[in-house]
Motif scaffolding. Structure first.
Motif, PDB file in Angstrom:
ATOM      1  N   TYR A 240       6.793  -3.466  11.603  1.00 52.84           N
ATOM      2  CA  TYR A 240       6.117  -2.201  11.327  1.00 52.84           C
ATOM      3  C   TYR A 240       4.765  -2.475  10.690  1.00 52.84           C
ATOM      4  O   TYR A 240       4.670  -3.248   9.729  1.00 52.84           O
ATOM      5  CB  TYR A 240       6.988  -1.362  10.387  1.00 52.84           C
ATOM      6  CG  TYR A 240       6.387  -0.054   9.946  1.00 52.84           C
ATOM      7  CD1 TYR A 240       6.239   1.000  10.844  1.00 52.84           C
ATOM      8  CD2 TYR A 240       5.989   0.142   8.623  1.00 52.84           C
ATOM      9  CE1 TYR A 240       5.694   2.215  10.438  1.00 52.84           C
ATOM     10  CE2 TYR A 240       5.461   1.354   8.198  1.00 52.84           C
ATOM     11  CZ  TYR A 240       5.311   2.387   9.116  1.00 52.84           C
ATOM     12  OH  TYR A 240       4.770   3.589   8.711  1.00 52.84           O
ATOM     13  N   ALA A 241       3.728  -1.835  11.245  1.00 56.92           N
ATOM     14  CA  ALA A 241       2.366  -2.076  10.749  1.00 56.92           C
ATOM     15  C   ALA A 241       1.748  -0.840  10.105  1.00 56.92           C
ATOM     16  O   ALA A 241       0.575  -0.855   9.728  1.00 56.92           O
ATOM     17  CB  ALA A 241       1.469  -2.537  11.900  1.00 56.92           C
ATOM     18  N   GLY A 242       2.523   0.233   9.977  1.00 53.77           N
ATOM     19  CA  GLY A 242       1.995   1.460   9.399  1.00 53.77           C
ATOM     20  C   GLY A 242       2.176   1.507   7.892  1.00 53.77           C
ATOM     21  O   GLY A 242       2.665   0.568   7.266  1.00 53.77           O
ATOM     22  N   PRO A 243       1.814   2.643   7.291  1.00 53.50           N
ATOM     23  CA  PRO A 243       1.935   2.786   5.841  1.00 53.50           C
ATOM     24  C   PRO A 243       3.363   3.108   5.418  1.00 53.50           C
ATOM     25  O   PRO A 243       4.144   3.683   6.179  1.00 53.50           O
ATOM     26  CB  PRO A 243       1.017   3.975   5.545  1.00 53.50           C
ATOM     27  CG  PRO A 243       1.090   4.805   6.792  1.00 53.50           C
ATOM     28  CD  PRO A 243       1.195   3.829   7.928  1.00 53.50           C
ATOM     29  N   ALA A 244       3.695   2.761   4.181  1.00 50.36           N
ATOM     30  CA  ALA A 244       4.985   3.132   3.601  1.00 50.36           C
ATOM     31  C   ALA A 244       4.819   4.501   2.963  1.00 50.36           C
ATOM     32  O   ALA A 244       4.765   4.649   1.738  1.00 50.36           O
ATOM     33  CB  ALA A 244       5.440   2.101   2.592  1.00 50.36           C
ATOM     34  N   ASP A 245       4.726   5.530   3.824  1.00 52.65           N
ATOM     35  CA  ASP A 245       4.399   6.873   3.351  1.00 52.65           C
ATOM     36  C   ASP A 245       5.592   7.822   3.312  1.00 52.65           C
ATOM     37  O   ASP A 245       5.447   9.010   2.999  1.00 52.65           O
ATOM     38  CB  ASP A 245       3.300   7.481   4.229  1.00 52.65           C
ATOM     39  CG  ASP A 245       3.680   7.536   5.714  1.00 52.65           C
ATOM     40  OD1 ASP A 245       4.844   7.231   6.043  1.00 52.65           O
ATOM     41  OD2 ASP A 245       2.812   7.871   6.537  1.00 52.65           O
ATOM     42  N   GLY A 246       6.779   7.334   3.640  1.00 51.51           N
ATOM     43  CA  GLY A 246       7.975   8.158   3.576  1.00 51.51           C
ATOM     44  C   GLY A 246       8.156   9.115   4.731  1.00 51.51           C
ATOM     45  O   GLY A 246       9.043   9.962   4.696  1.00 51.51           O
ATOM     46  N   LYS A 247       7.329   8.979   5.766  1.00 51.43           N
ATOM     47  CA  LYS A 247       7.439   9.859   6.930  1.00 51.43           C
ATOM     48  C   LYS A 247       8.165   9.131   8.055  1.00 51.43           C
ATOM     49  O   LYS A 247       7.668   8.129   8.575  1.00 51.43           O
ATOM     50  CB  LYS A 247       6.049  10.297   7.395  1.00 51.43           C
ATOM     51  CG  LYS A 247       5.286  11.098   6.356  1.00 51.43           C
ATOM     52  CD  LYS A 247       3.878  11.435   6.859  1.00 51.43           C
ATOM     53  CE  LYS A 247       3.116  12.224   5.807  1.00 51.43           C
ATOM     54  NZ  LYS A 247       1.725  12.528   6.250  1.00 51.43           N
ATOM     55  N   PHE A 248       9.327   9.657   8.412  1.00 52.67           N
ATOM     56  CA  PHE A 248      10.127   9.027   9.472  1.00 52.67           C
ATOM     57  C   PHE A 248       9.658   9.562  10.824  1.00 52.67           C
ATOM     58  O   PHE A 248      10.255  10.449  11.413  1.00 52.67           O
ATOM     59  CB  PHE A 248      11.618   9.298   9.262  1.00 52.67           C
ATOM     60  CG  PHE A 248      12.499   8.441  10.125  1.00 52.67           C
ATOM     61  CD1 PHE A 248      12.700   7.107   9.842  1.00 52.67           C
ATOM     62  CD2 PHE A 248      13.140   8.976  11.237  1.00 52.67           C
ATOM     63  CE1 PHE A 248      13.507   6.303  10.631  1.00 52.67           C
ATOM     64  CE2 PHE A 248      13.963   8.196  12.037  1.00 52.67           C
ATOM     65  CZ  PHE A 248      14.139   6.852  11.742  1.00 52.67           C
ATOM     66  N   GLU A 249       8.551   8.996  11.292  1.00 57.44           N
ATOM     67  CA  GLU A 249       7.938   9.444  12.537  1.00 57.44           C
ATOM     68  C   GLU A 249       8.176   8.411  13.629  1.00 57.44           C
ATOM     69  O   GLU A 249       8.964   7.481  13.460  1.00 57.44           O
ATOM     70  CB  GLU A 249       6.446   9.740  12.345  1.00 57.44           C
ATOM     71  CG  GLU A 249       5.742   8.853  11.316  1.00 57.44           C
ATOM     72  CD  GLU A 249       5.816   7.390  11.646  1.00 57.44           C
ATOM     73  OE1 GLU A 249       6.596   6.672  10.993  1.00 57.44           O
ATOM     74  OE2 GLU A 249       5.117   6.947  12.570  1.00 57.44           O
ATOM     75  N   THR A 250       7.506   8.604  14.777  1.00 53.27           N
ATOM     76  CA  THR A 250       7.779   7.791  15.969  1.00 53.27           C
ATOM     77  C   THR A 250       7.581   6.308  15.725  1.00 53.27           C
ATOM     78  O   THR A 250       8.383   5.479  16.165  1.00 53.27           O
ATOM     79  CB  THR A 250       6.892   8.256  17.133  1.00 53.27           C
ATOM     80  OG1 THR A 250       7.142   9.640  17.385  1.00 53.27           O
ATOM     81  CG2 THR A 250       7.182   7.448  18.385  1.00 53.27           C
ATOM     82  N   LEU A 251       6.519   5.948  15.027  1.00 55.87           N
ATOM     83  CA  LEU A 251       6.225   4.533  14.796  1.00 55.87           C
ATOM     84  C   LEU A 251       7.328   3.866  13.976  1.00 55.87           C
ATOM     85  O   LEU A 251       7.772   2.754  14.287  1.00 55.87           O
ATOM     86  CB  LEU A 251       4.871   4.383  14.086  1.00 55.87           C
ATOM     87  CG  LEU A 251       4.373   2.940  13.899  1.00 55.87           C
ATOM     88  CD1 LEU A 251       4.141   2.275  15.244  1.00 55.87           C
ATOM     89  CD2 LEU A 251       3.084   2.945  13.067  1.00 55.87           C
ATOM     90  N   THR A 252       7.779   4.561  12.918  1.00 56.39           N
ATOM     91  CA  THR A 252       8.849   4.007  12.074  1.00 56.39           C
ATOM     92  C   THR A 252      10.150   3.900  12.850  1.00 56.39           C
ATOM     93  O   THR A 252      10.839   2.875  12.806  1.00 56.39           O
ATOM     94  CB  THR A 252       9.056   4.892  10.838  1.00 56.39           C
ATOM     95  OG1 THR A 252       7.834   4.991  10.112  1.00 56.39           O
ATOM     96  CG2 THR A 252      10.139   4.311   9.934  1.00 56.39           C
ATOM     97  N   ARG A 253      10.476   4.964  13.570  1.00 57.21           N
ATOM     98  CA  ARG A 253      11.725   4.950  14.339  1.00 57.21           C
ATOM     99  C   ARG A 253      11.703   3.849  15.398  1.00 57.21           C
ATOM    100  O   ARG A 253      12.689   3.129  15.565  1.00 57.21           O
ATOM    101  CB  ARG A 253      11.953   6.303  15.009  1.00 57.21           C
ATOM    102  CG  ARG A 253      13.150   6.284  15.938  1.00 57.21           C
ATOM    103  CD  ARG A 253      13.520   7.641  16.434  1.00 57.21           C
ATOM    104  NE  ARG A 253      14.598   7.562  17.404  1.00 57.21           N
ATOM    105  CZ  ARG A 253      15.404   8.552  17.733  1.00 57.21           C
ATOM    106  NH1 ARG A 253      15.247   9.731  17.162  1.00 57.21           N
ATOM    107  NH2 ARG A 253      16.361   8.392  18.624  1.00 57.21           N
ATOM    108  N   SER A 254      10.593   3.709  16.101  1.00 57.82           N
ATOM    109  CA  SER A 254      10.490   2.673  17.126  1.00 57.82           C
ATOM    110  C   SER A 254      10.652   1.284  16.525  1.00 57.82           C
ATOM    111  O   SER A 254      11.327   0.418  17.096  1.00 57.82           O
ATOM    112  CB  SER A 254       9.140   2.791  17.840  1.00 57.82           C
ATOM    113  OG  SER A 254       8.991   1.761  18.791  1.00 57.82           O
TER     114      SER A 254
END
Length: 290
Positions: A240-254
């Motif tokens: 995972y290369a996105g932020p640890a922002d607490g949003k369970f969105e497509t990038l996190t799920r993938s």
């Protein structure tokens, strides 16, 4: 040929319909010889100077509608080496039968219970079979766990008097295999190990993690706080290369699904649409991080 000096238990679970065999022995790869089972048909253990033909032949006879006792009688009657054989059978109605030949090496014998049979040869004594039976009757949980608990009790009571080397667990359940198109529900073998039952217990725990589905009642909501932790662990693992922002969105799920695919956890990641996660997955990820 060496005798398969062994203690084993064959059992039927009327609630789930499972039929299974668990075995330990001072014999290399005992799981390739002793246990045989088929969902909706029955199971058997063939040991001592084992006649492996008892396995496929016995299941065939059970599938034709013969009872456990009828199958046992027929297999023994057709075998000129019967005096050196040992056999335990349970059918799909929970009826049981067992046979211990007069030339089996002592201690040798069997014990019949409600829906199960215990048999052993070259054992420390009759107490081994009794301990297996008592532990099985008291054990809780699925048939697989109850069978392993019973084996451990047999070992604690003295087990095979020559020592230990291998163990195996086979449980058949209709549609229970990976993919759902076979009855091979649990098939675990410890072919050569100083503590085969301990290793079998470990393998069964791994089987539950990787090859069974989640308990819906145990699933945890994927809260923002939990999402941050998941994102951090996935980032540290390189998924995972996105932020640890607490949003369970497509990038996190993938990223989580990719991680699960690599670690063979896909069967426990089927609740993501509900924004829930299996605690065993979280525990796995946390332990990998340590």
């Amino acid at each position: 040929m060496q005798p398969v000096a062994t203690f084993s238990i064959v059992a039927f679970d009327p609630e789930q319909g499972d039929v299974g065999v668990a075995v330990q022995s001072k014999f290399l790869a005992v799981g390739s010889v002793v246990p045989w089972a088929q969902a909706g048909v029955g199971g058997l253990a063939t040991q001592a100077w084992a006649n492996i033909r008892y396995g496929p032949d016995g299941l065939k006879l059970l599938a034709e509608g013969l009872s456990a006792e009828q199958v046992c009688d027929q297999l023994i009657a057709d075998d000129p080496g019967r005096d050196q054989r040992q056999l335990g059978i349970v059918d799909a109605q929970g009826r049981v039968a067992a046979y211990t030949g007069s030339a089996c090496m002592p201690w040798a014998g069997h014990y019949l219970g409600a829906g199960y049979t215990v048999q052993g040869n070259i054992l420390a004594g009759a107490r081994v079979a009794e301990a297996i039976a008592e532990a099985f009757e008291m054990a809780q949980g699925e048939l697989a766990e109850r069978l392993v608990i019973a084996l451990a009790a047999g070992e604690a009571a003295g087990g095979d008097r020559r020592g230990r080397q291998a163990a195996a667990l086979y449980v058949a359940r209709t549609g229970g295999a990976y993919g759902g198109n076979h009855d091979r529900y649990v098939d675990l073998r410890v072919d050569d190990h100083p503590e085969p039952i301990v290793e079998l217990e470990r393998l069964l725990r791994l089987h539950r993690l990787y090859l069974t589905t989640s308990d819906p009642a145990a699933l945890l909501p994927i809260t923002p706080e939990l999402t941050c932790e998941i994102q951090t662990m996935l980032s540290e693992a390189g998924y995972y290369a996105g932020p640890a922002d607490g949003k369970f969105e497509t990038l996190t799920r993938s990223a989580l699904e990719t991680y699960g695919g690599v670690e063979n956890l896909e069967m426990r990641l089927t609740s993501l649409d509900e924004h829930k996660i299996d605690p065993l997955v979280l525990d796995f990820m946390r332990r990998k991080r340590e």
